[in-house]
Write an enzyme that holds these catalytic residues in place. Structure first.
Site, PDB file in Angstrom:
ATOM      1  N   HIS A 278       0.833  -1.200   0.000  1.00 15.87           N
ATOM      2  CA  HIS A 278       0.000   0.000   0.000  1.00 15.87           C
ATOM      3  C   HIS A 278       0.872   1.257   0.000  1.00 15.87           C
ATOM      4  O   HIS A 278       0.485   2.288  -0.553  1.00 15.87           O
ATOM      5  CB  HIS A 278      -0.912   0.038   1.227  1.00 15.87           C
ATOM      6  CG  HIS A 278      -2.005  -0.973   1.200  1.00 15.87           C
ATOM      7  ND1 HIS A 278      -1.811  -2.262   1.624  1.00 15.87           N
ATOM      8  CD2 HIS A 278      -3.295  -0.890   0.801  1.00 15.87           C
ATOM      9  CE1 HIS A 278      -2.943  -2.943   1.495  1.00 15.87           C
ATOM     10  NE2 HIS A 278      -3.858  -2.132   0.989  1.00 15.87           N
TER      11      HIS A 278
ATOM     12  N   ASP B 155      -4.786  -5.933  -7.900  1.00 12.57           N
ATOM     13  CA  ASP B 155      -5.053  -5.310  -6.610  1.00 12.57           C
ATOM     14  C   ASP B 155      -5.314  -3.829  -6.890  1.00 12.57           C
ATOM     15  O   ASP B 155      -5.138  -3.343  -8.019  1.00 12.57           O
ATOM     16  CB  ASP B 155      -3.854  -5.500  -5.675  1.00 12.57           C
ATOM     17  CG  ASP B 155      -4.249  -5.432  -4.199  1.00 12.57           C
ATOM     18  OD1 ASP B 155      -5.356  -4.941  -3.891  1.00 12.57           O
ATOM     19  OD2 ASP B 155      -3.442  -5.857  -3.348  1.00 12.57           O
TER      20      ASP B 155
END
Length: 579
Positions: free
Chosen positions: A235, A308
């Protein structure tokens, strides 16, 4: 109403000899013929929307998409899918009935405009830490807590219930189960989301959950080629995994093979560098050697591959937001999840097709996969749900009882060196301290409900000297102290709290309330329980073990190393005490 209405595809009832795959292929092929380029490309994108109803005017939609409402986002981009979130930013969840109405409204926008094709409506509902639809929906423990119970039939039950409750509110795709093998104890983003640190156990539980989910929703195995050894969070950065190709095949591949064998509907890529699989150091999401070479070629997977989130820094480290979707499609990906700038992403793909950089055949290939998935999971002809029936499925007493049963099996007794547990008698009073404002409060409430008057004094992950002193003072007035920890390796001051409380002479139960690796770090604590999470049913199960109402039966799904020395095992895989 749908573009597919009237398609000459035999149903199972009218022509049982026609396979489900053949029906899906025929329906998808027929639907594809009617799509414009813009509508085809729209099917390849899944994005968030802002708001709790399809027609809610939300200023964030104007900022993100240049329109006012979630329904307008769907119409503008001919979207293939949307994804729901329960955070303050996107704010899609209020209660299950509201979610069902949101889903119906978005589906109506999809089937009455553009391609007239229903949406994939997705959520990250792994259970435990990654839960988007919480109470009154049924909440299940993290994957590692479920595998600690060593019962795959219960894993199937958990996934079945999660899938049924999602489908009841109009969510038809779940980005679960996590199929990573958590082989790195300091992995900051997978941890208890993984079923195990060894591929065999992880594979068994991935197989069990795929079967449960896909009774009701499309499931997604993630994060290929395996995020479990990552030392950093994708992330916020681009993790590099330096496993050899042989190590990858031995450790990371088996759960994905198991998912494919179980008929997994989709597989999600990871934003990680894996030099032994692709020396170019492209993130796996953008790597043709990994997506087309390994996943498609070596593992033989021909279903939907989805990225993702394209908001994550891991995929944005090396390329612009305009380049990323084009590179992903060229790598072999089918669907693009949550690009930061949807306009930029869609227009870059359109430009690449028009210039010949991406052949139309390549786009058609991915759109066909998406349409086949929608057919197989019943989305094309049954996209709507009945809000009046939602609460007959969601959070029923039977489902809640199943969740508690599964949570009860997960509590693992890691250490009981002084024989403190089981307690000789129920304590009249207790202090719950350490990590987590809401977690310490909830556990104190549960202990009190079970007859031990408990108070909570949270100190956080980095307790100050003043907090430690106050916790010690509070301990002097109680019969039992429970200390919750979370990531001692990253926040070592929690050890100072443990040592100070153990020195009071009061009975102390230390609880690794998230990753079990906390129990391996040196401290004065002699009694360790691992919960692998802190949802309500898990804390209820913990309460019962502490007070001697049930016995712990969990077995470690990972090796617990001796603190920072990851090469020395202190408590091995399969370890678990009982009495």
């Amino acid at each position: 109403m749908l573009a597919l209405t009237g398609v000459g595809v035999a149903t199972a009832a009218s022509a049982p000899r026609v396979s489900a795959d053949a029906q899906a292929e025929a329906a998808a092929t027929q639907a594809l013929r009617g799509l414009t380029l813009e509508q085809k490309v729209g099917q390849l994108f899944v994005t968030w929307v802002n708001g709790k109803s399809a027609d809610e005017v939300n200023p964030k939609n104007q900022t993100d998409f240049g329109v006012d409402t979630p329904a307008q986002v769907v119409r503008k981009y001919h979207l293939g899918g949307v994804i729901y979130f329960n955070n303050d930013t996107r704010d899609n969840f209020d209660d299950p009935v509201q979610v069902s109405k949101l889903s119906n409204g978005l589906q109506m926008a999809a089937v009455t405009s553009g391609a007239h094709i229903p949406l994939q409506v997705a959520a990250d509902q792994e259970g435990g830490t990654v839960t988007r639809m919480g109470a009154p929906a049924t909440e299940f423990p993290n994957a590692m807590a479920i595998s600690a119970g060593r019962d795959t039939s219960r894993a199937t039950k958990a996934a079945t219930i999660l899938g049924q409750e999602l489908r009841a509110v109009g969510i038809n795709q779940d980005f679960a189960p996590d199929s990573d093998v958590n082989s790195n104890p300091v992995n900051p983003v997978i941890g208890v989301r993984s079923f195990a640190g060894q591929p065999g156990l992880a594979s068994d539980f991935v197989t069990a959950e795929v079967g449960g989910f896909q009774k009701s929703v499309a499931a997604t195995s993630k994060h290929f080629p395996g995020h479990g050894a990552a030392p950093t969070d994708s992330h916020t950065g681009l993790p590099r995994i330096d496993s050899t190709e042989d190590q990858w095949r031995a450790t990371d591949v088996p759960p994905f093979k198991a998912a494919i064998k179980a008929g997994i509907d989709s597989i999600m890529t990871a934003h990680i560098q894996f030099p032994s699989l692709d020396p170019s150091l492209e993130p796996a999401t953008l790597s043709k050697p990994i997506v087309t070479g390994k996943l498609r070629g070596e593992l033989g997977y021909n279903g939907v591959v989805i990225t993702d989130s394209l908001e994550m820094q891991g995929v944005r480290e090396m390329h612009s937001d305009a380049e990323i979707p084009v590179l992903a499609l060229k790598a072999g990906v089918d669907q693009l999840l949550m690009p930061v700038h949807l306009d930029v992403a869609i227009n870059s793909v359109l430009a690449a097709v028009k210039s010949g950089e991406i052949p139309m055949q390549r786009i058609d290939q991915s759109v066909l996969r998406v349409l086949k998935l929608k057919f197989k999971s019943g989305i094309l002809f049954a996209p709507f749900v009945d809000p009046n029936r939602v609460m007959k499925t969601v959070g029923t007493p039977a489902n809640l009882a199943t969740a508690q049963d599964i949570a009860d099996r997960g509590i693992t007794a890691v250490a009981n060196d002084a024989g403190l547990l089981p307690l000789k008698q129920k304590p009249a009073t207790a202090l719950v301290t350490g990590w987590g404002v809401s977690t310490t409060a909830t556990l104190a409430q549960k202990l009190t409900a079970h007859g031990t008057a408990a108070t909570a004094y949270p100190t956080g992950q980095a307790p100050t000297d003043a907090q430690i002193a106050q916790s010690v003072a509070n301990a002097k007035n109680v019969d039992l102290v429970v200390v919750l920890t979370n990531n001692i390796g990253g926040f070592p001051l929690q050890t100072k709290l443990l040592n100070a409380l153990q020195a009071t002479g009061k009975p102390v139960v230390a609880v690794a309330a998230q990753i079990p690796y906390d129990a391996g770090y040196p401290s004065a604590a002699q009694t360790w329980l691992a919960t692998y999470g802190y949802i309500g049913p898990t804390l209820e199960a913990l309460t019962k073990v502490i007070l001697g109402e049930t016995k712990p039966v969990g077995k470690l799904p990972v090796d617990i190393p001796a603190g920072a020395d990851v090469h020395t095992v202190k408590y091995p895989f399969g370890h678990g005490l009982t009495w």
